[in-house]
Design a protein around this motif. Structure first.
Motif, mmCIF file in Angstrom:
data_model
loop_
_atom_site.group_PDB
_atom_site.id
_atom_site.type_symbol
_atom_site.label_atom_id
_atom_site.label_comp_id
_atom_site.label_asym_id
_atom_site.label_seq_id
_atom_site.Cartn_x
_atom_site.Cartn_y
_atom_site.Cartn_z
ATOM 1 N N LYS A 74 0.826 -1.210 0.000
ATOM 2 C CA LYS A 74 0.000 0.000 0.000
ATOM 3 C C LYS A 74 0.862 1.262 0.000
ATOM 4 O O LYS A 74 0.482 2.286 -0.572
ATOM 5 N N ARG A 75 2.021 1.193 0.623
ATOM 6 C CA ARG A 75 2.891 2.359 0.705
ATOM 7 C C ARG A 75 3.379 2.806 -0.665
ATOM 8 O O ARG A 75 3.720 3.958 -0.871
ATOM 9 N N PHE A 76 3.419 1.864 -1.617
ATOM 10 C CA PHE A 76 3.973 2.160 -2.935
ATOM 11 C C PHE A 76 2.907 2.050 -4.024
ATOM 12 O O PHE A 76 3.207 1.810 -5.184
ATOM 13 N N GLN A 77 1.648 2.240 -3.604
ATOM 14 C CA GLN A 77 0.522 2.092 -4.525
ATOM 15 C C GLN A 77 0.652 3.011 -5.745
ATOM 16 O O GLN A 77 0.514 2.568 -6.889
ATOM 17 N N SER A 78 0.901 4.283 -5.521
ATOM 18 C CA SER A 78 0.965 5.244 -6.628
ATOM 19 C C SER A 78 2.046 4.879 -7.630
ATOM 20 O O SER A 78 1.840 4.955 -8.848
ATOM 21 N N ALA A 79 3.199 4.474 -7.121
ATOM 22 C CA ALA A 79 4.302 4.118 -8.014
ATOM 23 C C ALA A 79 3.986 2.853 -8.813
ATOM 24 O O ALA A 79 4.298 2.763 -10.004
ATOM 25 N N ILE A 80 3.355 1.871 -8.166
ATOM 26 C CA ILE A 80 3.018 0.618 -8.851
ATOM 27 C C ILE A 80 1.993 0.858 -9.960
ATOM 28 O O ILE A 80 2.158 0.389 -11.096
ATOM 29 N N LEU A 81 0.941 1.612 -9.635
ATOM 30 C CA LEU A 81 -0.085 1.883 -10.632
ATOM 31 C C LEU A 81 0.466 2.750 -11.760
ATOM 32 O O LEU A 81 0.120 2.557 -12.932
ATOM 33 N N SER A 82 1.334 3.703 -11.421
ATOM 34 C CA SER A 82 1.939 4.544 -12.451
ATOM 35 C C SER A 82 2.850 3.721 -13.359
ATOM 36 O O SER A 82 2.938 3.989 -14.571
ATOM 37 N N ARG A 83 3.533 2.743 -12.791
ATOM 38 C CA ARG A 83 4.399 1.879 -13.604
ATOM 39 C C ARG A 83 3.579 1.144 -14.672
ATOM 40 O O ARG A 83 3.986 1.055 -15.830
ATOM 41 N N ILE A 84 2.404 0.638 -14.285
ATOM 42 C CA ILE A 84 1.544 -0.062 -15.247
ATOM 43 C C ILE A 84 1.086 0.907 -16.337
ATOM 44 O O ILE A 84 1.068 0.556 -17.528
ATOM 45 N N LYS A 85 0.750 2.139 -15.951
ATOM 46 C CA LYS A 85 0.294 3.127 -16.933
ATOM 47 C C LYS A 85 1.426 3.520 -17.889
ATOM 48 O O LYS A 85 1.188 3.741 -19.083
ATOM 49 N N ILE A 86 2.640 3.598 -17.389
ATOM 50 C CA ILE A 86 3.785 3.890 -18.261
ATOM 51 C C ILE A 86 3.972 2.754 -19.271
ATOM 52 O O ILE A 86 4.189 2.994 -20.461
ATOM 53 N N MET A 87 3.884 1.511 -18.798
ATOM 54 C CA MET A 87 4.025 0.358 -19.688
ATOM 55 C C MET A 87 2.948 0.367 -20.774
ATOM 56 O O MET A 87 3.186 -0.054 -21.914
ATOM 57 N N ALA A 88 1.730 0.834 -20.426
ATOM 58 C CA ALA A 88 0.609 0.850 -21.370
ATOM 59 C C ALA A 88 0.536 2.138 -22.168
ATOM 60 O O ALA A 88 -0.441 2.361 -22.896
ATOM 61 N N ASP A 89 1.575 3.006 -22.049
ATOM 62 C CA ASP A 89 1.644 4.271 -22.776
ATOM 63 C C ASP A 89 0.442 5.164 -22.471
ATOM 64 O O ASP A 89 -0.172 5.747 -23.363
ATOM 65 N N MET A 90 0.103 5.274 -21.181
ATOM 66 C CA MET A 90 -0.987 6.141 -20.741
ATOM 67 C C MET A 90 -0.423 7.432 -20.143
ATOM 68 O O MET A 90 0.780 7.531 -19.866
ATOM 69 N N ASN A 91 -1.291 8.373 -19.914
ATOM 70 C CA ASN A 91 -0.920 9.638 -19.279
ATOM 71 C C ASN A 91 -0.958 9.445 -17.758
ATOM 72 O O ASN A 91 -2.024 9.339 -17.161
ATOM 73 N N ILE A 92 0.209 9.390 -17.119
ATOM 74 C CA ILE A 92 0.227 9.106 -15.680
ATOM 75 C C ILE A 92 -0.211 10.316 -14.854
ATOM 76 O O ILE A 92 -0.537 10.177 -13.674
ATOM 77 N N ALA A 93 -0.214 11.494 -15.463
ATOM 78 C CA ALA A 93 -0.642 12.693 -14.726
ATOM 79 C C ALA A 93 -2.166 12.786 -14.644
ATOM 80 O O ALA A 93 -2.696 13.477 -13.774
ATOM 81 N N GLU A 94 -2.875 12.076 -15.527
ATOM 82 C CA GLU A 94 -4.340 12.111 -15.538
ATOM 83 C C GLU A 94 -4.880 10.969 -14.684
ATOM 84 O O GLU A 94 -4.749 9.799 -15.028
ATOM 85 N N ARG A 95 -5.458 11.359 -13.533
ATOM 86 C CA ARG A 95 -6.004 10.345 -12.624
ATOM 87 C C ARG A 95 -7.503 10.521 -12.404
ATOM 88 O O ARG A 95 -8.088 9.815 -11.595
ATOM 89 N N ARG A 96 -8.117 11.468 -13.115
ATOM 90 C CA ARG A 96 -9.540 11.758 -12.895
ATOM 91 C C ARG A 96 -10.440 11.114 -13.935
ATOM 92 O O ARG A 96 -11.644 11.002 -13.727
ATOM 93 N N LEU A 97 -9.866 10.691 -15.064
ATOM 94 C CA LEU A 97 -10.663 10.131 -16.153
ATOM 95 C C LEU A 97 -10.220 8.709 -16.473
ATOM 96 O O LEU A 97 -9.041 8.358 -16.301
#
Length: 591
Positions: free
Chosen positions: A230-253
């Motif tokens: 849980k302490r590293f949740q943001s980094a883990i989820l952002s890593r998946i988004k980077i791998m999928a070529d998503m916008n990691i700064a957009e967390r509302r949509l």
């Protein structure tokens, strides 16, 4: 596994036990001297002995107990005595503590340096036991969690940096997401999913934890992961988004992306979807293998009677064939099997899909992209200029698509498509609800097929079972005498990872459109009346096919009841379910 000096003794012991012949042992010893590999590894490679028997022999020779960790329940206090990094690095598992002595299962009890290192690092008296390498690895995942050593290293780094014990706040999420430890942890989660035959991975943020679940054979199972994740949740989820070529700064949509990866000789496409929640983004990852073997019609699980009907339907020159069922019921697999059956050099076949799950040689496949206006409807208008003979529309989801699909079928094309309905006859009602005129539906639809997926019993551990009277009353649709039947249920073993099931197969109901049904469609008869007529004409509802697979020992009564509805309890007098043609499970995909 064993030292050279002890090889002869182990070899002699295995020969004395009658496990390996003298000639085979001489050949293994010669190979060991030639290659320099340990005798135990050579014996395993030559399939002369299994690892469990070898471990028992080593334990017997050294007077060290052999243990099966999978049958044990280990006290969490014992697990805490040994750090995850140590357990993973040395491939060992603490199993119990008695009077201050810590008993640890290892694969190589002859490693003297290991014993000395453990005593020094753990500052405790150590007693060794032997276990197979697979059991030790599985136990490490189960008790420490997937990637526990990686997560332990991250926690130590955070503590050394003086960070609080609560959830980590990282100023540069992108930098943290590229950290080698985060990269390794995410890779471990994905590789474990592939190893477990998962079709989906769910990353679900909650108030005080990040839950990770795998979908295996249609059911969700929680992955064993370290609490510190849980302490590293943001980094883990952002890593998946980077791998999928998503916008990691957009967390509302919500966002969608794709990952391509290779595991051994296999290529995988991962479809990634994110949605915002109060506790962070929830991410679902769909795993699709590009190297999966195509399922042919015989392996779908159709009984002989229905298989013959389906074959006649898919060889018609024109009309619509609709495959119905909920999401994840294997509709795509059925369509691919049908197309593969009729695919030859004389036919032009075009598919419109979202997404393209499997490539079919010789078939023109189009993936819709709604964001740029490439929809099912627009594709249908265009591909008619491509002179197709057969068209597959991945899903009929709106009135416009339905209208064009029907008019395409009426102009001399054979069209396959899917609908989300509860049963086969419900497809007619769905089309009418979309606003399609009854005479168009009656003229174009040639047949409907409904399906569900049931889990297949593990052949290594399924056990005979005497069902209750209530279970039999609900599923025994043909009033068979249960005293003459062998009914099985799941038990669980190492081969099926203690779920009791391995793979899935489908149960079906198939309705060819007769002249009587065409008249009833024009009269706008409801789905239940159409179904009653279909039953009179020989259609067997889903539960009948499910009961046939229960009698064949492929699945359980509970599985059939789980995926079928009560109204399927319609007795077909004087008839039983046909013999099931598929003795092996079909690896059905999900849409």
């Amino acid at each position: 596994m064993m030292r050279a000096a002890d090889s002869a003794k182990i070899g002699e012991l295995l020969v004395e036990m009658g496990v390996v012949s003298l000639d085979d042992m001489d050949a293994a010893v010669a190979e060991s001297k030639k290659s320099g590999e340990r005798l135990g590894e050579i014996l395993l490679k030559m399939n002369l002995v299994d690892e469990e028997t070898l471990m028992q022999a080593i334990g017997r020779q050294l007077s060290v107990p052999y243990v099966r960790i999978s049958t044990m329940k280990i006290d969490p206090a014992v697990i805490e005595r040994v750090p995850a990094k140590l357990a993973t690095h040395y491939e060992l598992m603490p199993i119990r503590q008695v009077n201050g002595t810590l008993q640890i299962a290892v694969n190589d009890p002859l490693d003297i340096h290991l014993l000395d290192d453990l005593r020094l690092m753990l500052r405790a008296e150590i007693e060794l036991a032997v276990a197979s390498r697979k059991e030790i690895r599985d136990a490490i995942k189960r008790y420490y969690g997937i990637g526990a050593d990686t997560m332990e290293g991250l926690v130590n780094q955070a503590e050394e940096a003086g960070e609080a014990a609560g959830p980590t706040v990282v100023e540069n999420i992108e930098e943290m997401a590229e950290d080698a430890s985060i990269v390794r942890f995410v890779n471990q989660i994905i590789m474990e999913a592939i190893h477990d035959r998962s079709t989906d991975i769910h990353f679900e943020p909650m108030e005080d934890e990040l839950r990770i679940r795998y979908r295996i054979d249609g059911m969700l199972y929680e992955a064993a992961i370290p609490p510190a994740i849980k302490r590293f949740q943001s980094a883990i989820l952002s890593r998946i988004k980077i791998m999928a070529d998503m916008n990691i700064a957009e967390r509302r949509l919500p966002q969608d992306g794709k990952i391509k990866l290779k595991s051994g000789d296999l290529d995988f496409d991962l479809r990634v979807s994110t949605v915002p929640t109060p506790y962070g983004e929830s991410i679902a990852v769909r795993l699709l293998s590009r190297d999966s073997e195509f399922i042919n019609l015989e392996r779908l699980g159709l009984n002989k009677h229905d298989l013959g009907i389906l074959r006649r339907m898919i060889r018609r020159p024109h009309g619509i064939i609709l495959v119905t069922g909920p999401t994840g019921s294997g509709k795509s697999t059925t369509l691919y099997a049908a197309l593969t059956e009729i695919n030859d050099i004389s036919k032009k076949i075009i598919t419109i899909e979202e997404p393209i799950e499997y490539r079919i040689r010789g078939v023109t496949q189009i993936q819709v992209v709604p964001q740029i206006g490439l929809t099912f409807a627009s594709c249908l208008r265009t591909i008619l200029r491509q002179d197709p003979d057969i068209i597959m529309v991945g899903e009929t989801r709106d009135t416009e698509t339905a209208e064009i699909t029907i008019r395409t079928a009426l102009t001399g094309h054979l069209v396959f498509s899917t609908l989300h309905t509860n049963d086969a006859c419900g497809a007619i009602t769905r089309l009418l609800d979309m606003g399609i005129e009854p005479f168009l539906v009656s003229s174009s639809v040639e047949g409907m097929l409904a399906q569900r997926l049931v889990r297949v019993l593990c052949p290594d551990c399924k056990t005979l079972h005497e069902p209750s009277k209530e279970q039999l009353r609900m599923v025994n649709v043909t009033n068979d005498d249960p005293t003459n039947l062998k009914i099985y249920r799941q038990r669980g073993c190492e081969a099926c990872r203690y779920t009791g099931f391995r793979g899935r197969t489908a149960i079906y109901e198939i309705v060819p459109i007769s002249e009587t049904l065409r008249r009833m469609i024009v009269e706008r008869q409801p789905a239940n009346i159409l179904k009653q007529q279909a039953v009179r004409e020989g259609m067997r509802p889903l539960r009948y096919d499910g009961w046939a697979k229960v009698k064949a020992g492929l699945t359980t009564i509970d599985e059939v009841l789980r995926v079928t509805i009560v109204e399927d309890e319609i007795l077909i007098e004087g008839e039983g379910a046909e013999e099931t043609t598929a003795a092996a499970p079909a690896a059905a995909t999900k849409e």
